[in-house]
Design a protein around this motif. Sequence first.
Motif, mmCIF file in Angstrom:
data_model
loop_
_atom_site.group_PDB
_atom_site.id
_atom_site.type_symbol
_atom_site.label_atom_id
_atom_site.label_comp_id
_atom_site.label_asym_id
_atom_site.label_seq_id
_atom_site.Cartn_x
_atom_site.Cartn_y
_atom_site.Cartn_z
ATOM 1 N N UNK A 79 11.884 2.556 26.116
ATOM 2 C CA UNK A 79 12.850 1.562 24.000
ATOM 3 C C UNK A 79 11.709 2.854 23.351
ATOM 4 N N UNK A 80 10.604 3.865 23.771
ATOM 5 C CA UNK A 80 9.692 4.621 23.599
ATOM 6 C C UNK A 80 10.134 5.985 24.185
ATOM 7 N N UNK A 81 10.539 7.476 23.577
ATOM 8 C CA UNK A 81 9.863 8.271 24.356
ATOM 9 C C UNK A 81 8.597 8.554 24.854
ATOM 10 N N UNK A 82 8.708 9.283 25.382
ATOM 11 C CA UNK A 82 6.662 9.935 26.305
ATOM 12 C C UNK A 82 6.466 10.716 24.961
ATOM 13 N N UNK A 83 5.229 10.496 24.633
ATOM 14 C CA UNK A 83 5.564 10.841 23.308
ATOM 15 C C UNK A 83 3.519 12.318 23.818
ATOM 16 N N UNK A 84 4.193 13.515 23.309
ATOM 17 C CA UNK A 84 2.509 14.388 24.343
ATOM 18 C C UNK A 84 1.631 14.537 22.589
ATOM 19 N N UNK A 85 0.262 14.975 23.136
ATOM 20 C CA UNK A 85 -0.181 15.617 22.073
ATOM 21 C C UNK A 85 0.011 16.595 21.401
#
Length: 99
Positions: A79-85
């Motif tokens: 549902x959401x893409x992985x988020x990177x800092x």
Amino acid sequence: MEPEPEFTVGEIIDSLSACPRDAVVRLAINPFFPMAHRLADIVAATDETGRPVVYIAEGRDGEEQLGHLPPDVAIALTWHAPVQAPPRRRRTAGHRDAQ
């Protein structure tokens, strides 16, 4: 566009049989604003074509919605893409950012 295939009771049982038997079951709802909900009931019925259907229901009181779905669950559900800092900017000695 074809609708997504629906799960059968057998497929759900097969999936759940790999889980710990004492784990609680929650319902993940709304991919755009993912929330976790408690299950309140399971009801067997038939649809308008006479096909057997099982409904899993959320409760009616305000305590059934538990809050936001954990981010790792929303990612696992795609549902959401992985988020990177964002990458950290490197500063050099004697350099100050404009204020």
